[in-house]
Design an enzyme around this catalytic site. Structure first.
Site, PDB file in Angstrom:
ATOM      1  N   CYS A 150       0.868  -1.171   0.000  1.00 50.75           N
ATOM      2  CA  CYS A 150       0.000   0.000   0.000  1.00 50.75           C
ATOM      3  C   CYS A 150       0.907   1.224   0.000  1.00 50.75           C
ATOM      4  O   CYS A 150       2.100   1.127   0.239  1.00 50.75           O
ATOM      5  CB  CYS A 150      -0.861   0.051   1.248  1.00 50.75           C
ATOM      6  SG  CYS A 150      -1.856  -1.410   1.503  1.00 50.75           S
ATOM      7  N   ARG A 194       1.765   1.473  -5.892  1.00 52.21           N
ATOM      8  CA  ARG A 194       1.872   0.494  -4.790  1.00 52.21           C
ATOM      9  C   ARG A 194       0.519  -0.117  -4.434  1.00 52.21           C
ATOM     10  O   ARG A 194       0.446  -1.080  -3.641  1.00 52.21           O
ATOM     11  CB  ARG A 194       2.461   1.164  -3.551  1.00 52.21           C
ATOM     12  CG  ARG A 194       3.856   1.741  -3.707  1.00 52.21           C
ATOM     13  CD  ARG A 194       4.321   2.411  -2.424  1.00 52.21           C
ATOM     14  NE  ARG A 194       4.322   1.472  -1.335  1.00 52.21           N
ATOM     15  CZ  ARG A 194       5.327   0.630  -1.079  1.00 52.21           C
ATOM     16  NH1 ARG A 194       6.397   0.637  -1.869  1.00 52.21           N
ATOM     17  NH2 ARG A 194       5.278  -0.221  -0.088  1.00 52.21           N
ATOM     18  N   TRP A 251      -3.774  -1.553  -1.228  1.00 48.01           N
ATOM     19  CA  TRP A 251      -3.719  -2.807  -1.979  1.00 48.01           C
ATOM     20  C   TRP A 251      -4.256  -3.842  -1.007  1.00 48.01           C
ATOM     21  O   TRP A 251      -3.545  -4.287  -0.105  1.00 48.01           O
ATOM     22  CB  TRP A 251      -2.282  -3.139  -2.403  1.00 48.01           C
ATOM     23  CG  TRP A 251      -2.210  -4.424  -3.151  1.00 48.01           C
ATOM     24  CD1 TRP A 251      -1.900  -5.660  -2.645  1.00 48.01           C
ATOM     25  CD2 TRP A 251      -2.476  -4.635  -4.539  1.00 48.01           C
ATOM     26  NE1 TRP A 251      -1.955  -6.611  -3.634  1.00 48.01           N
ATOM     27  CE2 TRP A 251      -2.305  -6.012  -4.802  1.00 48.01           C
ATOM     28  CE3 TRP A 251      -2.836  -3.810  -5.588  1.00 48.01           C
ATOM     29  CZ2 TRP A 251      -2.490  -6.562  -6.063  1.00 48.01           C
ATOM     30  CZ3 TRP A 251      -3.007  -4.356  -6.845  1.00 48.01           C
ATOM     31  CH2 TRP A 251      -2.844  -5.707  -7.082  1.00 48.01           C
ATOM     32  N   ASN A 255       0.543  -0.264   6.153  1.00 48.06           N
ATOM     33  CA  ASN A 255       0.928  -1.092   5.007  1.00 48.06           C
ATOM     34  C   ASN A 255       1.509  -2.368   5.589  1.00 48.06           C
ATOM     35  O   ASN A 255       2.464  -2.326   6.356  1.00 48.06           O
ATOM     36  CB  ASN A 255       1.983  -0.362   4.154  1.00 48.06           C
ATOM     37  CG  ASN A 255       2.528  -1.260   3.044  1.00 48.06           C
ATOM     38  OD1 ASN A 255       1.863  -2.219   2.658  1.00 48.06           O
ATOM     39  ND2 ASN A 255       3.720  -0.966   2.564  1.00 48.06           N
ATOM     40  N   GLY A 256       0.924  -3.507   5.266  1.00 52.31           N
ATOM     41  CA  GLY A 256       1.465  -4.779   5.769  1.00 52.31           C
ATOM     42  C   GLY A 256       0.346  -5.717   6.159  1.00 52.31           C
ATOM     43  O   GLY A 256      -0.804  -5.550   5.769  1.00 52.31           O
ATOM     44  N   GLU A 306       7.058 -20.909 -19.974  1.00 49.79           N
ATOM     45  CA  GLU A 306       7.007 -19.562 -19.376  1.00 49.79           C
ATOM     46  C   GLU A 306       8.207 -18.742 -19.817  1.00 49.79           C
ATOM     47  O   GLU A 306       8.078 -17.562 -20.161  1.00 49.79           O
ATOM     48  CB  GLU A 306       6.950 -19.676 -17.848  1.00 49.79           C
ATOM     49  CG  GLU A 306       7.028 -18.383 -17.096  1.00 49.79           C
ATOM     50  CD  GLU A 306       5.914 -17.390 -17.431  1.00 49.79           C
ATOM     51  OE1 GLU A 306       4.937 -17.783 -18.096  1.00 49.79           O
ATOM     52  OE2 GLU A 306       6.054 -16.213 -17.068  1.00 49.79           O
ATOM     53  N   LYS A 345       8.014 -15.170 -21.861  1.00 49.76           N
ATOM     54  CA  LYS A 345       8.674 -13.941 -21.404  1.00 49.76           C
ATOM     55  C   LYS A 345       9.498 -13.329 -22.524  1.00 49.76           C
ATOM     56  O   LYS A 345       9.453 -12.143 -22.791  1.00 49.76           O
ATOM     57  CB  LYS A 345       9.593 -14.253 -20.201  1.00 49.76           C
ATOM     58  CG  LYS A 345       8.896 -14.551 -18.910  1.00 49.76           C
ATOM     59  CD  LYS A 345       8.319 -13.356 -18.212  1.00 49.76           C
ATOM     60  CE  LYS A 345       6.873 -13.049 -18.401  1.00 49.76           C
ATOM     61  NZ  LYS A 345       5.845 -14.005 -18.358  1.00 49.76           N
ATOM     62  N   GLU A 353       7.282 -11.936 -25.511  1.00 53.60           N
ATOM     63  CA  GLU A 353       6.353 -10.819 -25.272  1.00 53.60           C
ATOM     64  C   GLU A 353       7.069  -9.509 -24.974  1.00 53.60           C
ATOM     65  O   GLU A 353       6.475  -8.445 -25.110  1.00 53.60           O
ATOM     66  CB  GLU A 353       5.351 -11.147 -24.167  1.00 53.60           C
ATOM     67  CG  GLU A 353       5.913 -11.260 -22.781  1.00 53.60           C
ATOM     68  CD  GLU A 353       4.794 -11.504 -21.756  1.00 53.60           C
ATOM     69  OE1 GLU A 353       3.674 -11.029 -21.951  1.00 53.60           O
ATOM     70  OE2 GLU A 353       5.066 -12.182 -20.764  1.00 53.60           O
ATOM     71  N   HIS A 404      10.847 -35.124 -32.265  1.00 50.48           N
ATOM     72  CA  HIS A 404       9.587 -35.262 -33.019  1.00 50.48           C
ATOM     73  C   HIS A 404       9.338 -34.053 -33.910  1.00 50.48           C
ATOM     74  O   HIS A 404       8.195 -33.683 -34.150  1.00 50.48           O
ATOM     75  CB  HIS A 404       8.426 -35.466 -32.044  1.00 50.48           C
ATOM     76  CG  HIS A 404       8.574 -36.686 -31.214  1.00 50.48           C
ATOM     77  ND1 HIS A 404       8.359 -37.961 -31.704  1.00 50.48           N
ATOM     78  CD2 HIS A 404       9.005 -36.849 -29.934  1.00 50.48           C
ATOM     79  CE1 HIS A 404       8.598 -38.842 -30.754  1.00 50.48           C
ATOM     80  NE2 HIS A 404       8.997 -38.203 -29.670  1.00 50.48           N
ATOM     81  N   LYS A 413      -1.966  -5.184 -19.665  1.00 49.12           N
ATOM     82  CA  LYS A 413      -1.673  -5.910 -18.428  1.00 49.12           C
ATOM     83  C   LYS A 413      -2.805  -6.882 -18.093  1.00 49.12           C
ATOM     84  O   LYS A 413      -2.581  -7.953 -17.583  1.00 49.12           O
ATOM     85  CB  LYS A 413      -1.478  -4.923 -17.265  1.00 49.12           C
ATOM     86  CG  LYS A 413      -1.102  -5.584 -15.946  1.00 49.12           C
ATOM     87  CD  LYS A 413       0.158  -6.419 -16.068  1.00 49.12           C
ATOM     88  CE  LYS A 413       0.423  -7.272 -14.841  1.00 49.12           C
ATOM     89  NZ  LYS A 413       1.487  -8.272 -15.051  1.00 49.12           N
TER      90      LYS A 413
HETATM   91  C1  AGP Z   1       2.163 -12.908 -19.107  1.00 47.36           C
HETATM   92  O1  AGP Z   1       3.424 -12.282 -18.927  1.00 47.36           O
HETATM   93  C2  AGP Z   1       1.146 -11.964 -19.693  1.00 47.36           C
HETATM   94  N1  AGP Z   1       1.068 -10.756 -18.956  1.00 47.36           N
HETATM   95  C3  AGP Z   1      -0.205 -12.635 -19.918  1.00 47.36           C
HETATM   96  O2  AGP Z   1       0.012 -13.862 -20.574  1.00 47.36           O
HETATM   97  C4  AGP Z   1      -1.011 -12.921 -18.630  1.00 47.36           C
HETATM   98  O3  AGP Z   1      -0.357 -13.926 -17.876  1.00 47.36           O
HETATM   99  C5  AGP Z   1      -2.401 -13.410 -19.037  1.00 47.36           C
HETATM  100  O4  AGP Z   1      -3.035 -12.363 -19.752  1.00 47.36           O
HETATM  101  C6  AGP Z   1      -3.263 -13.803 -17.840  1.00 47.36           C
HETATM  102  O5  AGP Z   1      -3.476 -12.672 -17.032  1.00 47.36           O
HETATM  103  P1  AGP Z   1      -4.081 -12.908 -15.553  1.00 47.36           P
HETATM  104  O6  AGP Z   1      -3.089 -13.734 -14.791  1.00 47.36           O
HETATM  105  O7  AGP Z   1      -4.241 -11.527 -14.990  1.00 47.36           O
HETATM  106  O8  AGP Z   1      -5.394 -13.623 -15.691  1.00 47.36           O
END
Ligand code: AGP
Length: 614
Positions: free
Chosen positions: A2, A27, A74, A100-101, A487, A491, A494, A510, A609
């Site tokens: 927070c 935050r 938060w 905050n905590g 994963e 990373k 993207e 394969h 996001k």
């Molecule tokens: C991953 O780095 C991306 N930001 C994206 O794949 C994300 O994980 C996906 O959109 C799911 O989002 P969420 O965890 O908020 O549901």
């Protein structure tokens, strides 16, 4: 996390606090509040952003006062709403606090205060704390500073608090344990905040409270800094800040993504806080405890998610099947919602989501609810749509994740599932008590092991520079680390826009092996546990075709070192927890490659996001 702002001095506190809160919204931003004292205590709070709060202070009268405090929240305990927003006021109406905590032992303290006739309006641990301080003041007949000190010696958890007593508005008290608190020192004025952004234009002279320290600031006097435990007087170290506003928001890191990668040891501690209790041989998860029979009788778990959260679900599949012997399926939310899935009465559907707002995952939950499934959410944003639609769940407590590329969300999601799987394994007796105790102490050691893994940063920068111009990349892993390969590939693609694919290492022959040549970097997770020898064979297959090999290995490994072009060492751990460590170098590699390529790391092109549309 927070954001907290406090002020005591000669100026009007309102503009300092409201603008300071706006700078701290990174935050936390689900609700906000502000309190001032002039002739009377004025305080307002609301669900929503700081801008919504500002709208509530309409009259000049409302904005008077040279002492005040503010908070942008938060949520960790209690939904984001007006009542749970900070500041919180004690029963007498005299004490006002922002926090905050997490206070882990707030429930027994609340019960004691209820028995003493205290009343509570909110669901927060913070309201308990301010009334505990008030109770100590009245019982011990001491001032605010001493009461704060006595009260904090009774609580367990993490806190950064600022509190004042409207009966003595020339004094403000603050304290910290585990959450940051900066004090800006002006001429006869003091600024208190979670970091220096709220006061950087007023003063560059600042001191930072250390853990278990508190400060009592009285107008016209030097701050009285104390050690909370033994009341020892502390001589403050005052530094002159050099950082810019932007740098401070990012904690001194160049990007939010790097800051969030480095936050992982601390946020993993927050994920475990009050839940992983090795000294009691216990894992406390109220969501599981309240529905234990459902989990013990579950025929199947269906993990649903998107992107990184889907990858976390794949790790969960290995965890729950390996430890708790519960069958697991992992589904993309977007596929699950349209294919009329078969869901049986004893199935448990587990949506995984950082934002709690991903449209496909939300729609998949609604479909599952129509088929009477029990929904257990693993989410980061308290009170977001997905947990609200679910029957129960566990929050990851990762704090706001600002960088579009998920990092700490992934590791805290995996940590939650590791705790769940271990707890259920013990309840089901699918592992022995000695195995359980070993896993529990290993879990508790993960923050330190992540910190050690982060120390490979400088070497990873060199490796990243070597491969920054690649046009393709392959990521390989087996078992628990197959999802980590996926994963790592996500990373890279993207944020650096390099095409990358993750595969189970055995899948190479394969088809994908046709891609291998001297221009193809292959990132291989080759840790000592699991199918180590098989991965060695895969590495040899790649080497014989001149592929470039960057291997993530268990520290001390000599065998892979003789085969790979680059080797990044991570601490040894049990196979089931390797994803928590192997992911870290891959996060750093993608980050530095993207930086070298001049990409917009925190806001990559075409991405958002939270994908709240289909
Ligand atoms: C991953 O780095 C991306 N930001 C994206 O794949 C994300 O994980 C996906 O959109 C799911 O989002 P969420 O965890 O908020 O549901």
């Amino acid at each position: 996390m927070c954001g907290i702002v406090g002020y005591i001095g000669q100026r009007d506190a309102f503009p300092i606090i409201i603008n300071g809160l706006k700078r701290l919204e990174y935050r936390g931003y689900d609700s906000a509040g502000l309190a001032l004292f002039d002739q009377e205590l004025i305080y307002k709070k609301t669900k929503g952003k700081v801008a919504d709060l500002e709208q509530l202070f309409k009259s000049v009268e409302d904005k008077k006062g040279q002492i005040g405090l503010g908070h942008t929240r938060w949520a960790t305990h209690g939904e984001p709403n007006d009542i749970n927003a900070h500041p919180h006021v004690s029963n007498s109406g005299n004490l006002v606090i922002v926090h905050n905590g997490i206070i882990e032992n707030y429930e027994p303290i609340k019960q004691t205060l209820l028995n003493r006739g205290y009343q509570f309006n909110s669901d927060t641990d913070t309201e308990v704390l301010v009334n505990l301080i008030e109770d100590v003041m009245q019982k011990e007949q001491v001032g605010l500073g001493k009461a704060v000190q006595i009260a904090l010696n009774e609580v367990v958890g993490a806190y950064a608090i600022v509190v004042f007593n409207r009966q003595k508005p020339d004094e403000i008290v603050m304290a910290r344990l585990g959450s940051p608190l900066a004090i800006g020192i002006g001429k006869d004025e003091y600024f208190i905040a979670s970091d220096a952004t709220p006061f950087i234009e007023f003063t560059k002279n600042a001191m930072y409270l250390e853990d278990e320290q508190m400060a009592i600031i009285k107008k016209g006097k030097e701050p009285d800094i104390r050690n909370i435990k033994d009341d020892r007087k502390i001589v403050p170290y005052i530094q002159e800040l050099q950082m810019s506003l932007d740098q401070i928001e990012k904690g001194g890191y160049e990007h939010f993504m790097l800051k969030e990668i480095y936050e992982q040891p601390d946020v993993i501690r927050d994920t475990m806080r009050g839940r992983v209790l090795p000294e009691q041989n216990l894992i406390k998860l109220s969501g599981i405890d309240n529905h234990l029979n459902k989990f013990l009788n579950a025929d199947r778990m269906i993990m649903i998610g998107a992107g990184t959260s889907w990858h976390a679900g794949l790790v969960g599949e290995y965890l729950f099947e390996e430890l708790a012997r519960i069958p697991v399926e992992v589904e993309y939310s977007s596929e699950f919602r349209y294919r009329n899935p078969i869901i049986k009465e004893n199935d448990i559907v587990i949506p995984i989501s950082q934002s709690g707002e991903t449209a496909d995952t939300l729609a998949a939950i609604k479909l599952a609810k129509q088929k009477n499934a029990f929904i257990y959410a693993i989410c980061n944003v308290v009170g977001s749509s997905i947990p609200r639609e679910s029957d129960s769940g566990t929050y990851t407590h990762a704090g706001p994740e600002i960088g579009v590329a998920s990092t700490k969300a992934f590791t805290t999601q995996v940590m939650v599932m590791a705790m769940m799987a271990l707890k259920l394994a013990k309840e089901k007796g699918t592992i022995s008590m000695s195995e359980y105790n070993m896993y529990l102490s290993e879990l508790a050691s993960m923050p330190e092991k992540i910190e050690k893994t982060l120390q490979t940063d400088l070497y990873i920068q060199q490796v990243a520079h070597h491969y920054k111009d690649a046009t393709n990349a392959l990521y390989l892993g087996r078992g628990f680390n197959f999802p980590v390969a996926l994963e790592g590939a996500l990373k890279l693609k993207e944020i650096s826009y390099i095409h990358a694919e993750g595969y189970p290492a055995a899948e190479m022959k394969h088809g994908p092996i046709a891609l291998i040549d001297e221009n193809m970097p292959v990132f291989v997770i080759a840790t000592k546990k699991g199918q180590y020898e098989k991965v060695i064979s895969n590495i040899q297959e790649i080497k014989s075709r001149k592929g470039k090999i960057i291997a993530i290995v268990t520290e001390g490994d000599e065998q892979v070192k003789n085969l790979a072009d680059h080797v990044i060492e991570i601490p040894e751990t049990v196979e089931a927890f390797t994803p928590l460590l192997a992911t870290i170098p891959l996060q750093l590699l993608s980050y530095y490659i993207a930086v070298y390529r001049g990409c917009n790391v925190d806001q990559p092109r075409n991405l958002a996001k939270s994908v709240t549309v289909e």
